[in-house]
Design a protein around this motif. Sequence first.
Motif, short mmCIF file in Angstrom:
data_model
loop_
_atom_site.label_atom_id
_atom_site.label_comp_id
_atom_site.label_asym_id
_atom_site.label_seq_id
_atom_site.Cartn_x
_atom_site.Cartn_y
_atom_site.Cartn_z
N ASP A 273 -0.31 9.94 0.45
CA ASP A 273 -1.63 9.57 0.96
C ASP A 273 -1.69 8.12 1.43
O ASP A 273 -2.64 7.71 2.10
CB ASP A 273 -2.71 9.79 -0.11
CG ASP A 273 -2.86 11.27 -0.43
OD1 ASP A 273 -2.39 12.09 0.38
OD2 ASP A 273 -3.42 11.59 -1.48
N ALA A 274 -0.67 7.32 1.08
CA ALA A 274 -0.66 5.93 1.54
C ALA A 274 -0.25 5.84 3.01
O ALA A 274 -0.48 4.82 3.66
CB ALA A 274 0.30 5.10 0.69
N ASP A 275 0.36 6.90 3.55
CA ASP A 275 0.81 6.87 4.94
C ASP A 275 -0.32 6.52 5.90
O ASP A 275 -1.48 6.85 5.65
CB ASP A 275 1.39 8.24 5.34
CG ASP A 275 2.81 8.39 4.80
OD1 ASP A 275 3.34 7.42 4.25
OD2 ASP A 275 3.37 9.49 4.94
N TYR A 276 0.05 5.87 6.98
CA TYR A 276 -0.85 5.45 8.06
C TYR A 276 -1.70 4.23 7.72
O TYR A 276 -2.34 3.67 8.59
CB TYR A 276 -1.79 6.59 8.53
CG TYR A 276 -1.05 7.77 9.08
CD1 TYR A 276 -0.59 7.77 10.40
CD2 TYR A 276 -0.78 8.88 8.28
CE1 TYR A 276 0.12 8.86 10.89
CE2 TYR A 276 -0.08 9.97 8.76
CZ TYR A 276 0.37 9.95 10.08
OH TYR A 276 1.07 11.01 10.57
N ALA A 277 -1.74 3.82 6.47
CA ALA A 277 -2.55 2.65 6.13
C ALA A 277 -1.90 1.39 6.71
O ALA A 277 -0.70 1.19 6.55
CB ALA A 277 -2.68 2.52 4.62
N PHE A 278 -2.70 0.59 7.38
CA PHE A 278 -2.24 -0.69 7.89
C PHE A 278 -2.55 -1.78 6.88
O PHE A 278 -3.48 -1.66 6.08
CB PHE A 278 -2.93 -1.05 9.21
CG PHE A 278 -2.43 -0.29 10.40
CD1 PHE A 278 -1.37 -0.77 11.14
CD2 PHE A 278 -3.03 0.90 10.79
CE1 PHE A 278 -0.90 -0.08 12.25
CE2 PHE A 278 -2.57 1.60 11.89
CZ PHE A 278 -1.50 1.11 12.63
N GLY A 279 -1.79 -2.85 6.95
CA GLY A 279 -2.08 -4.01 6.12
C GLY A 279 -1.49 -5.22 6.80
O GLY A 279 -1.13 -5.16 7.98
N MET A 280 -1.36 -6.31 6.05
CA MET A 280 -0.71 -7.47 6.66
C MET A 280 0.04 -8.23 5.58
O MET A 280 -0.28 -8.13 4.39
CB MET A 280 -1.72 -8.38 7.36
CG MET A 280 -2.61 -9.19 6.46
SD MET A 280 -3.99 -8.29 5.74
CE MET A 280 -4.82 -7.59 7.12
N THR A 281 1.03 -8.96 5.99
CA THR A 281 1.74 -9.82 5.06
C THR A 281 2.24 -11.04 5.82
O THR A 281 2.62 -10.93 6.99
CB THR A 281 2.91 -9.08 4.37
OG1 THR A 281 3.54 -9.99 3.47
CG2 THR A 281 3.95 -8.59 5.37
N ALA A 282 2.23 -12.18 5.16
CA ALA A 282 2.75 -13.39 5.79
C ALA A 282 4.23 -13.52 5.47
O ALA A 282 4.87 -14.47 5.86
CB ALA A 282 1.98 -14.61 5.30
N TRP A 283 4.77 -12.55 4.72
CA TRP A 283 6.15 -12.66 4.28
C TRP A 283 6.83 -11.30 4.25
O TRP A 283 6.27 -10.33 3.75
CB TRP A 283 6.20 -13.28 2.89
CG TRP A 283 7.57 -13.42 2.33
CD1 TRP A 283 8.49 -14.37 2.66
CD2 TRP A 283 8.21 -12.58 1.36
NE1 TRP A 283 9.65 -14.18 1.96
CE2 TRP A 283 9.51 -13.09 1.15
CE3 TRP A 283 7.82 -11.45 0.65
CZ2 TRP A 283 10.41 -12.51 0.26
CZ3 TRP A 283 8.70 -10.87 -0.24
CH2 TRP A 283 9.99 -11.41 -0.44
N LEU A 284 8.02 -11.25 4.80
CA LEU A 284 8.87 -10.07 4.66
C LEU A 284 10.25 -10.57 4.24
O LEU A 284 10.68 -11.64 4.68
CB LEU A 284 8.95 -9.30 5.98
CG LEU A 284 7.69 -8.51 6.36
CD1 LEU A 284 7.71 -8.12 7.82
CD2 LEU A 284 7.53 -7.28 5.48
#
Lengths: 402, 287
Positions: A273-284
């Motif tokens: 169910d987490a699929d398709y959720a967008f988010g953001m991160t300043a670090w990878l």
Amino acid sequence: MSKTLTRLGCALLGAALAVYTLPAFAKDIVLGASVQLTGSSANTGRYYRDAYEFAIDKINEKGGVKVGDKQEKLALKLYDNQSNVNLSVRQYVQLVSQDKVDLLLGPFASNFALADSAISEKYKIPMVQGGGASDQIFSRGFKYIFGTLAPASNYFGSTVEMLTKLDPKPSKVALLYADDAFDVSVAKGTRPLLKKAGLTIAMDERYTSNASDFNSLLSQIKNANVDAVLVAGHETEILNFIRQAKSLAVAPKMYSFTVGVPSADFRKALGKDADYAFGMTAWLPSPKLKDKWFGDAEQFAKAYKAKFGYDPDYHAASGVADVEAVVEAIEAAGSTDHEKVRDAIAKLNFPSLYGTIAFAENGQIDLAQTVIQVQDEKLVPVYDANGFVEKPKYPMPAWNAR
Amino acid sequence: MDLFAQILVNGVLLGGLYAVMALGLALVWGVLNIVNLAHGAFIMLGAYLSWHLYTYLGIDPFLGLPITAILMFCLGYAVQRGLLNLIVRAPMFNTLLITFGLEVVLTYLAQIAFSADFRTINPSYAGAHISLGPLVIPLARLMAFGVAIVLTVGMWVFLLRTRLGRAIRATAQNLVAARLYGVEPRHLYAMTFGIGIGLAGAAGGLYGTVSQINPYIGATLTAKSFAIAIIGGLENPLGVIVGGLVLGIIESLTVAYVGATFGDVASFGVLVLVLIVRPSGILGKTA
């Protein structure tokens, strides 16, 4: 009967206390911090404890800190603030006035950093914190607070930019946010971005932190026929939001969340169910981010996972960057004098596994947010400063068509 | 209009879930005169129990409810027998203190045992729904609502019709007279508390299926249950259903039409109103 009970009670209490108190070492340079090891924010608080300890161990292992011509070791004095802001303020006072720590590291979350930075300012002792992103923390002209999270007001910056380039282009946007310092700052910063991008704000709703029921808001989202939903909140709220969206069959073209998506634990709790959720991160964890102590971000992430059993996210990297910033500043200043270290922190400019550490005039770092998406239960970078990285899965299909 | 109907449906289903959560608290409060501040923590333990049954043994959360309830009943019986019976006739303040302490201990033990990771009980039908024209009815919530009705009516029949139920009511009304008729209060108190905790355990299983579990969900659930018990009244289990529905519907409508930060304001506002107008609850007897 009652004696046995008393004994049992004491044993239980003892066990609970043993977990609270962490050993403090009477070593050379002591960094003090109060983080959430228990209570509602314990889930994210642990990133900071683990990051601080990991960074300090690593730096000591590589010889410690060079102060003048002497090599000194680092130590950590850590308190558990039980996710209670008032307690964390008292603990910072204690760290400064009784434990006499040399420098301060921060707590998690903006409302904590907002309150605790008053202590560092009052006692004129620098605090480098990687847990509070709200613009409010840095808008008061304080001189002793430095932050390694990108400004909250721009969390959705790259996401909004991406929205204008998606096909079909979304037009109606819903903005939901929790009523705390960080999320209010996010909403305040996002509104002008949305207007500038020519998107209509169809819903603009503030909700109570720790809300567990989103059925009413979700029904309104469905009714208003919104294309994109941007939520600034906490992980527990976002878990509930996604689960309830599924059970009410609410599927906008896309939704994006300020927290949760980068965290492995969050994705595990939701599964598919987490699929398709967008988010953001300043670090990878990219091998391009070189680091003096850990080699690079990728190696750091591997070592972290091996040591603590879970993947680090940007909170952990930001926590490590705080320790590194303090160390770099002490070395540059050649002492642990609060004034000298403060000035050295303000002038820092060095590459780290978290990115280039250089603070703006107000004390906050600026890093670009990469848009990420969960695709087939994996985290995928989708859009950054240079445009699309991987193809976003868009629009999100209806729940029964997945 | 569709939106209004949908919000109303959401409220009714939410109310059902609230009712199951409050049922055990109201029973213990009504009979033992203990306001169990650890009630939410027991719901949390029940949720973890269901999660373990589902994750490791593959037992469906709804089918696992009786197992959870029985295990939690045993725990509740032991806690009352070993701990709470010591203070059951002490002033209210002592019972508040000890149950508050219990809440803290259970919460922190849960963090040590289960970590602060989020858990969800996520069977295939957890996100399923039934469409009724423009209305969407989440299946898991509907099932939870059904369980709420069954448990409440079951409680009502149990208290009115069975020997044990009558003994519980008798003890609540007049302890001396009940003892003269051969009721053993220590055992009976423990039975009552056990049933209350068993109900909390069942509520936890349902909560984990529609929401998320972490060691810290207890305190807010206790507060909600407390409000529902007061709104509905303690004399009659059916009051809890009424209290739950009132709260669920008011919260849903407030969030949709007034503002999402006003949900708690409305629900505790109703609580105050009920205390002023009908101090013994909507279904309680008026003085």
